[in-house]
Structures are given as structure tokens and as C-alpha cells.
Design a protein around this motif. Structure first.
Motif, PDB file in Angstrom:
ATOM      1  N   CYS A   3       0.833  -1.200   0.000  1.00  0.00           N
ATOM      2  CA  CYS A   3       0.000   0.000   0.000  1.00  0.00           C
ATOM      3  C   CYS A   3       0.873   1.259   0.000  1.00  0.00           C
ATOM      4  O   CYS A   3       0.629   2.186  -0.772  1.00  0.00           O
ATOM      5  N   ASP A   4       1.912   1.280   0.825  1.00  0.00           N
ATOM      6  CA  ASP A   4       2.811   2.435   0.884  1.00  0.00           C
ATOM      7  C   ASP A   4       3.522   2.664  -0.449  1.00  0.00           C
ATOM      8  O   ASP A   4       3.629   3.800  -0.916  1.00  0.00           O
ATOM      9  N   VAL A   5       4.006   1.593  -1.050  1.00  0.00           N
ATOM     10  CA  VAL A   5       4.699   1.701  -2.338  1.00  0.00           C
ATOM     11  C   VAL A   5       3.745   2.226  -3.409  1.00  0.00           C
ATOM     12  O   VAL A   5       4.078   3.132  -4.172  1.00  0.00           O
ATOM     13  N   MET A   6       2.525   1.682  -3.431  1.00  0.00           N
ATOM     14  CA  MET A   6       1.555   2.087  -4.445  1.00  0.00           C
ATOM     15  C   MET A   6       1.103   3.534  -4.249  1.00  0.00           C
ATOM     16  O   MET A   6       0.942   4.273  -5.222  1.00  0.00           O
ATOM     17  N   LEU A   7       0.904   3.957  -2.997  1.00  0.00           N
ATOM     18  CA  LEU A   7       0.500   5.340  -2.754  1.00  0.00           C
ATOM     19  C   LEU A   7       1.619   6.316  -3.107  1.00  0.00           C
ATOM     20  O   LEU A   7       1.364   7.396  -3.645  1.00  0.00           O
ATOM     21  N   SER A   8       2.862   5.940  -2.815  1.00  0.00           N
ATOM     22  CA  SER A   8       4.002   6.787  -3.187  1.00  0.00           C
ATOM     23  C   SER A   8       4.108   6.924  -4.701  1.00  0.00           C
ATOM     24  O   SER A   8       4.332   8.010  -5.227  1.00  0.00           O
ATOM     25  N   GLY A  10       1.647   6.524  -6.816  1.00  0.00           N
ATOM     26  CA  GLY A  10       0.486   7.283  -7.257  1.00  0.00           C
ATOM     27  C   GLY A  10       0.668   8.773  -7.067  1.00  0.00           C
ATOM     28  O   GLY A  10       0.227   9.575  -7.890  1.00  0.00           O
ATOM     29  N   ALA A  11       1.342   9.163  -5.980  1.00  0.00           N
ATOM     30  CA  ALA A  11       1.604  10.581  -5.732  1.00  0.00           C
ATOM     31  C   ALA A  11       2.494  11.165  -6.825  1.00  0.00           C
ATOM     32  O   ALA A  11       2.418  12.358  -7.126  1.00  0.00           O
ATOM     33  N   CYS A  12       3.331  10.321  -7.416  1.00  0.00           N
ATOM     34  CA  CYS A  12       4.214  10.744  -8.520  1.00  0.00           C
ATOM     35  C   CYS A  12       3.581  10.468  -9.880  1.00  0.00           C
ATOM     36  O   CYS A  12       4.263  10.576 -10.908  1.00  0.00           O
ATOM     37  N   GLU A  13       2.307  10.055  -9.875  1.00  0.00           N
ATOM     38  CA  GLU A  13       1.585   9.697 -11.093  1.00  0.00           C
ATOM     39  C   GLU A  13       2.300   8.603 -11.885  1.00  0.00           C
ATOM     40  O   GLU A  13       2.356   8.630 -13.113  1.00  0.00           O
ATOM     41  N   THR A  14       2.850   7.631 -11.156  1.00  0.00           N
ATOM     42  CA  THR A  14       3.571   6.520 -11.763  1.00  0.00           C
ATOM     43  C   THR A  14       2.724   5.258 -11.701  1.00  0.00           C
ATOM     44  O   THR A  14       2.106   4.962 -10.689  1.00  0.00           O
ATOM     45  N   GLY A  45      -9.328  -0.280   3.377  1.00  0.00           N
ATOM     46  CA  GLY A  45      -9.140   1.094   2.938  1.00  0.00           C
ATOM     47  C   GLY A  45     -10.010   1.556   1.786  1.00  0.00           C
ATOM     48  O   GLY A  45     -10.044   2.730   1.471  1.00  0.00           O
ATOM     49  N   ALA A  46     -10.683   0.630   1.106  1.00  0.00           N
ATOM     50  CA  ALA A  46     -11.545   0.974  -0.045  1.00  0.00           C
ATOM     51  C   ALA A  46     -10.810   1.854  -1.047  1.00  0.00           C
ATOM     52  O   ALA A  46     -11.332   2.850  -1.532  1.00  0.00           O
ATOM     53  N   PHE A  47      -9.582   1.476  -1.364  1.00  0.00           N
ATOM     54  CA  PHE A  47      -8.788   2.231  -2.327  1.00  0.00           C
ATOM     55  C   PHE A  47      -9.305   2.014  -3.738  1.00  0.00           C
ATOM     56  O   PHE A  47      -9.957   1.017  -4.033  1.00  0.00           O
ATOM     57  N   VAL A  48      -8.984   2.934  -4.605  1.00  0.00           N
ATOM     58  CA  VAL A  48      -9.287   2.796  -6.028  1.00  0.00           C
ATOM     59  C   VAL A  48      -8.035   2.215  -6.679  1.00  0.00           C
ATOM     60  O   VAL A  48      -6.965   2.809  -6.601  1.00  0.00           O
ATOM     61  N   VAL A  49      -8.169   1.041  -7.269  1.00  0.00           N
ATOM     62  CA  VAL A  49      -7.052   0.400  -7.964  1.00  0.00           C
ATOM     63  C   VAL A  49      -7.348   0.486  -9.454  1.00  0.00           C
ATOM     64  O   VAL A  49      -8.281  -0.136  -9.949  1.00  0.00           O
ATOM     65  N   GLU A  50      -6.565   1.285 -10.146  1.00  0.00           N
ATOM     66  CA  GLU A  50      -6.742   1.439 -11.584  1.00  0.00           C
ATOM     67  C   GLU A  50      -5.813   0.471 -12.305  1.00  0.00           C
ATOM     68  O   GLU A  50      -4.708   0.199 -11.838  1.00  0.00           O
ATOM     69  N   LYS A  51      -6.275  -0.007 -13.445  1.00  0.00           N
ATOM     70  CA  LYS A  51      -5.498  -0.964 -14.240  1.00  0.00           C
ATOM     71  C   LYS A  51      -5.569  -0.530 -15.690  1.00  0.00           C
ATOM     72  O   LYS A  51      -6.632  -0.162 -16.183  1.00  0.00           O
ATOM     73  N   ARG A  52      -4.437  -0.574 -16.358  1.00  0.00           N
ATOM     74  CA  ARG A  52      -4.412  -0.273 -17.789  1.00  0.00           C
ATOM     75  C   ARG A  52      -3.298  -1.075 -18.440  1.00  0.00           C
ATOM     76  O   ARG A  52      -2.363  -1.533 -17.786  1.00  0.00           O
ATOM     77  N   GLN A  53      -3.404  -1.226 -19.745  1.00  0.00           N
ATOM     78  CA  GLN A  53      -2.374  -1.942 -20.491  1.00  0.00           C
ATOM     79  C   GLN A  53      -1.231  -0.972 -20.780  1.00  0.00           C
ATOM     80  O   GLN A  53      -1.451   0.153 -21.222  1.00  0.00           O
ATOM     81  N   ARG A  54      -0.013  -1.420 -20.512  1.00  0.00           N
ATOM     82  CA  ARG A  54       1.154  -0.573 -20.777  1.00  0.00           C
ATOM     83  C   ARG A  54       1.338  -0.467 -22.280  1.00  0.00           C
ATOM     84  O   ARG A  54       1.241  -1.443 -23.006  1.00  0.00           O
ATOM     85  N   GLU A  55       1.608   0.740 -22.726  1.00  0.00           N
ATOM     86  CA  GLU A  55       1.740   0.987 -24.168  1.00  0.00           C
ATOM     87  C   GLU A  55       2.918   0.235 -24.774  1.00  0.00           C
ATOM     88  O   GLU A  55       2.788  -0.414 -25.787  1.00  0.00           O
TER      89      GLU A  55
END
Length: 100
Positions: A3-8, A10-14, A45-55
Motif C-alpha cells: 500500500c505504501d509503495v503504491m500510494l508513493s 500514485g503521488a508521482c503519477e507513476t 481502505g476501499a482504495f481505487v485500484v486502476e489498471k491499464r495496459q502498458r503501451e
């Protein structure tokens, strides 16, 4: 830790793939995938987990690999919506609010 890694990130829009998350956390990809599903649940935490295909798909050992999925985590946004509801009786004169 995930969770910490993903939030960090996400804060960098990565966006991160399961392979990248595995390298950072030292957990297996299947475990990470399961934990991402858990993070969507209210008790985690009811987080939003977004998923997309890498270009640009990764290439492993010179052989093209199928679609590569990447993920991003963010906090759920709580939105209050007002919806008009017709009066059911004479004491009901307003709109009801609903939390989405």
C-alpha cells in the motif's frame, strides 16, 4: 508495504506492473495481485485500484510477451449526491442525500 509503495507511486503519477512491484517489495506477483484486490475492500481502505495496459510491452529474453498490465492506487473519493425524491407524505418536503 505494498500500500505504501503504491500510494508513493500514485503521488508521482507513476504506474507499476506486477513485475516492478515484485522487485520493489520482494513479494510474488500472485501475492501482489491478491493484495491489490484486498485494497479495494472497505476493511482494507476501499482504495481505487486502476489498471491499464502498458503501451510499450516489455520484452523478456528477446521474445515478445503478451499484454503488460500496470496499476495505480489512489484514495477513494467520497461524493455526496443530492437526488430529488417526491414527497411520500405531507411531512416530507425536501431532497434526500445519498453517499456514493
Amino acid at each position: 508495504m505494498l500500500c505504501d509503495v503504491m500510494l508513493s507511486a500514485g503521488a508521482c503519477e507513476t504506474w507499476l506492473t506486477l513485475v516492478e512491484l515484485s522487485r520493489v517489495t520482494h513479494y510474488g506477483e500472485a501475492s501482489i495481485s491478491a493484495q491489490l484486490r484486498h485494497l479495494r475492500k472497505p476493511q482494507y481502505g476501499a482504495f481505487v485500484v486502476e489498471k491499464r495496459q502498458r503501451e510499450a510491452a516489455e520484452v523478456l529474453c528477446g521474445v515478445e510477451h503478451g499484454p503488460v498490465w500496470e496499476y495505480r492506487l489512489s484514495h477513494a473519493v467520497r461524493v455526496e449526491a443530492i437526488s430529488p425524491i417526491g414527497p411520500k407524505d405531507e411531512s416530507s418536503h425536501g431532497a434526500a442525500s445519498a453517499v456514493c
